[in-house]
Design an enzyme around this catalytic site. Structure first.
Site, PDB file in Angstrom:
ATOM      1  N   CYS A   1     -35.879  21.083  41.984  1.00 18.92           N
ATOM      2  CA  CYS A   1     -34.743  21.221  42.904  1.00 18.92           C
ATOM      3  C   CYS A   1     -33.475  21.671  42.184  1.00 18.92           C
ATOM      4  O   CYS A   1     -33.412  22.793  41.711  1.00 18.92           O
ATOM      5  CB  CYS A   1     -34.545  19.915  43.669  1.00 18.92           C
ATOM      6  SG  CYS A   1     -33.676  20.133  45.236  1.00 18.92           S
TER       7      CYS A   1
ATOM      8  N   ARG B   1     -29.359  23.119  55.593  1.00 21.65           N
ATOM      9  CA  ARG B   1     -30.288  22.427  54.712  1.00 21.65           C
ATOM     10  C   ARG B   1     -31.696  22.519  55.272  1.00 21.65           C
ATOM     11  O   ARG B   1     -31.890  22.453  56.484  1.00 21.65           O
ATOM     12  CB  ARG B   1     -29.834  20.970  54.630  1.00 21.65           C
ATOM     13  CG  ARG B   1     -30.566  20.080  53.661  1.00 21.65           C
ATOM     14  CD  ARG B   1     -29.820  18.749  53.529  1.00 21.65           C
ATOM     15  NE  ARG B   1     -28.661  18.883  52.667  1.00 21.65           N
ATOM     16  CZ  ARG B   1     -28.708  18.725  51.345  1.00 21.65           C
ATOM     17  NH1 ARG B   1     -29.842  18.413  50.744  1.00 21.65           N
ATOM     18  NH2 ARG B   1     -27.630  18.863  50.622  1.00 21.65           N
TER      19      ARG B   1
ATOM     20  N   HIS C   1     -40.166  17.662  46.044  1.00 14.87           N
ATOM     21  CA  HIS C   1     -40.024  16.251  45.698  1.00 14.87           C
ATOM     22  C   HIS C   1     -41.269  15.521  46.173  1.00 14.87           C
ATOM     23  O   HIS C   1     -42.218  16.125  46.642  1.00 14.87           O
ATOM     24  CB  HIS C   1     -38.797  15.656  46.390  1.00 14.87           C
ATOM     25  CG  HIS C   1     -37.507  16.267  45.975  1.00 14.87           C
ATOM     26  ND1 HIS C   1     -36.868  15.926  44.821  1.00 14.87           N
ATOM     27  CD2 HIS C   1     -36.731  17.203  46.579  1.00 14.87           C
ATOM     28  CE1 HIS C   1     -35.746  16.613  44.719  1.00 14.87           C
ATOM     29  NE2 HIS C   1     -35.637  17.404  45.766  1.00 14.87           N
TER      30      HIS C   1
END
Lengths: 234, 430
Positions: A94, A128, A193
């Site tokens: 990330c 996002r 993640h």
């Protein structure tokens, strides 16, 4: 592996371990130990020199101010680049994926220089992206679908020196028509993640095998297989 | 304390309130729910200024922060009860609709003590014009929902700037809280703790690195910002004021974290002009906060429930629960209200519980599989039973502790109530 203990470096955990990314180091250490290999986590605090002698490096997500602090430090400190030149496995998730690229543009529109270890640049996307990702692996040695959870606002474009880690089947990934993550030399960047190594033991073992220099015995874990089956069925 | 007198209530507000009450009653009758939010939701839909109208004549205290909102609100409400009627969203509904419902349900209240979601603080403060705001702590929670910590700090800071008349009670140990409260004309600083997960590296004002040394903190290369000297702090079981007052803290709620919540509640009561000693006597009466510390008897199993929503809360709760329980049901969901990313489980230091744990663990909830992987890597064996009530029933009769995140706890509470299982009264350390 230079000594008897495998050392997994977690770089700047104060700023680059926001989303449970420490879990990647925990997974590496535990998967090594369960095969009889001594292993330990070495935390390298922000602004301290990064040792170039560790066996694996794990860097994770962070918020934008924190990410800029990490970028500033890693641009100056030679340790990580020396480790990359020596072929040490480096996992960058990330924000760290963006930081290891050539540059990224933050949420305020400022262009921040990266470390330049990955041929990748990142600009903000509209809004996002948050959700589960399934990607078909591209990196040689990986055969099983890559599973993870993405939560980022980056759109990352790879240059000719980097190849994708996977191709997105569900989710967004790099946001440039399919690729997810990047691979260049011993460095693997990804938006996944979960943590990514908890959900993808094959990727964890690939990093471990590169670090120890030989193949490892299989390590079946029923809990992990169950989780993967559940994620793949959704 | 500033007294608000102006009556803003008009025909539209009265109509909205009446319609809201009706909707709440209908909802309860039809068993659609507790009626907790629907009344407020209807009233808000009919009159967007309803919060201002409902709160115009009552002194308002808003309580916000990542952890401890409901508990601190409950303690503060209890401490104020001897002074008069207190309107409060004690059920934990901390969005505008829940706040409106609490105000509607007690129109003659002498005080309003309202738990407020961090992101909704400016909006609710703009209408309720608080006399006081209590800032507990800010740590990572539901990251995919609220975005970055800096944004949350920005919301609190905005409320401070827009409400200069509000007295702020703020946690001096928490750099983000201090950052938000910094410009408030009147601040009472409380040393209310800062867990290891309260860990931003960068100070939002200026972006400098936050350096910590024990409880102390300061910002690197910046002379302006450092930990404010607290007016109140906790020594063992005693709340201490800088001027010398010592107030014994006795609670029915478990855990050190609740002593710190009580410290902020009493600091708030004191700043409102009431005696902290007398108020402290009221705190043991709080035994249950929105079902979060409740115990139930489920077919011979004494089930203690604890809510924890983030790594800091989970570690604190695990310390409390593993001390005197050998059957633990851990339940995790990943609905929007919980945060959809389960990665936070890896920030919980389960490893520290593994070596000396003889307890039996059950992994439960919608994300039981993620939880079981986490426990597995920590060296903790667990059985996966996704339905939390089924997991409780899989335990042998005796004490069972349940630790759950937000919607996982709600699911279990609903199942327990549907099953007709009864609350147990005497469970907490007195």
């Amino acid at each position: 592996m230079s000594e008897s203990t495998l050392r997994v470096g977690v770089v700047a955990p104060e700023v680059l371990a926001t989303y449970g990314d420490l879990g990647n180091a925990l997974v590496l250490v535990e998967r090594a130990r369960r095969r009889g290999i001594d292993a330990e986590i070495v935390r390298v605090p922000l602004f301290e020199p990064v040792p170039n002698s560790l066996d694996i490096y794990a860097l994770g997500g962070g918020e934008d101010t924190a990410q800029a602090l990490a970028a500033a430090h890693l641009r100056e400190d030679p340790g990580l680049s020396q480790a990359a030149a020596a072929g040490k496995p480096i996992l960058a998730v990330c924000a760290a994926f963006q930081v290891l690229g050539k540059w990224y543009v933050d949420a305020n529109g400022s262009r921040i220089n990266g470390v330049g270890l990955l041929d990748a640049v990142t600009i903000p996307r509209d809004g996002r992206v948050v959700g589960e990702v399934i990607a078909h692996p591209v990196l040689a040695g990986l055969t099983k679908p890559l599973l993870g959870f993405e939560n980022h606002i980056g759109r990352t474009r790879l240059g000719p020196d980097a190849s994708p880690l996977g191709l997105v089947r569900a989710g967004v990934g790099n946001g440039e028509h399919g690729p997810e993550g990047a691979v260049q030399g011993s460095i693997i960047g990804t938006y996944l993640h979960g943590p990514v190594l908890a959900r993808n033991p094959q990727l964890a073992d690939l990093l471990l095998e590169r670090a120890v220099g030989h193949p490892l015995a299989p390590l079946p874990m029923a809990s992990v297989e169950r989780l993967r089956a559940e994620l793949l069925s959704q | 304390m500033r007294q608000k007198q102006k009556n803003l209530m008009n025909a539209r507000g009265r109509l909205a309130t009446a319609a809201g009450h009706l909707a709440g009653r209908v909802s309860q009758k039809l068993r659609l729910g507790s009626g907790g939010m629907i009344g407020g939701r209807v009233a808000l839909a009919l009159d967007p200024r309803i919060l201002a109208k409902l709160s115009a004549r009552v002194p308002v205290v808003l309580v916000t922060g990542t952890n401890g909102k409901s508990t601190t609100t409950g303690l503060l409400r209890s401490a104020l009860l001897p002074q008069g009627r207190v309107a409060s969203n004690v059920n934990g509904d901390n969005m505008p609709a829940g706040v409106a419902t609490a105000l509607m349900n007690d129109p003659d209240a002498d005080f309003a003590v309202l738990e407020v979601d961090e992101m909704h603080l400016p909006r609710i403060a703009r209408q309720t014009k608080p006399d006081m705001m209590v800032f507990l702590n800010l740590s990572r929670d539901q990251l995919d929902r609220v975005g970055e910590m800096k944004r949350v700090e920005g919301r609190l800071r905005k409320a401070v700037h827009e409400n200069p008349g509000a007295h702020v009670v703020a946690n001096a140990d928490d750099p983000l809280v201090a950052c938000a409260a910094w410009d408030a004309p009147r601040v009472t600083w409380v040393a209310a703790g800062s867990g290891r997960w309260n860990d931003p590296a960068a100070f939002p004002r200026g972006g400098g690195q936050i350096i910590r040394d024990g409880r102390d903190w300061w910002v690197a290369a910046d002379q302006t910002y450092r930990r404010p000297d607290p007016h109140w702090w906790v020594e063992d079981d005693t709340l201490v004021h800088a001027a010398g007052a010592r107030v014994p803290l006795r609670l029915s709620l478990p855990g050190e974290i609740n002593l710190l919540n009580a410290a902020q509640a009493l600091a708030a009561v004191s700043a409102l002009g009431f005696d902290a000693h007398a108020a402290a006597e009221e705190l043991p009466k709080v035994r249950d906060v929105a079902g979060r510390y409740q115990s139930f008897d489920v077919e011979g199993r004494q089930v203690q429930l604890l809510l924890a929503k983030n790594p800091a809360g989970w570690e604190e709760s695990l310390h409390i629960l593993t001390a005197d329980n050998d059957q633990l049901v851990l339940s995790v969901n990943a609905q929007v209200g919980d945060g959809e990313d389960t990665s936070w489980l890896w920030d919980v230091d389960f490893e520290s519980f593994a070596p000396d744990s003889a307890a039996t663990f059950y992994a439960s909830g919608e994300r039981a599989a993620d939880l079981q992987v986490r426990l597995d890597y920590a060296g903790l064996d667990s059985e996966l039973i996704a339905d939390p009530l089924a997991a409780v029933l899989a335990c042998r009769p005796g004490k069972v502790a349940v630790l759950a995140n937000y919607t996982a706890l709600q699911d279990l509470l609903a199942a327990i109530k549907t099953g007709g299982h009864q609350p147990v009264q005497e469970v907490h350390h007195e």
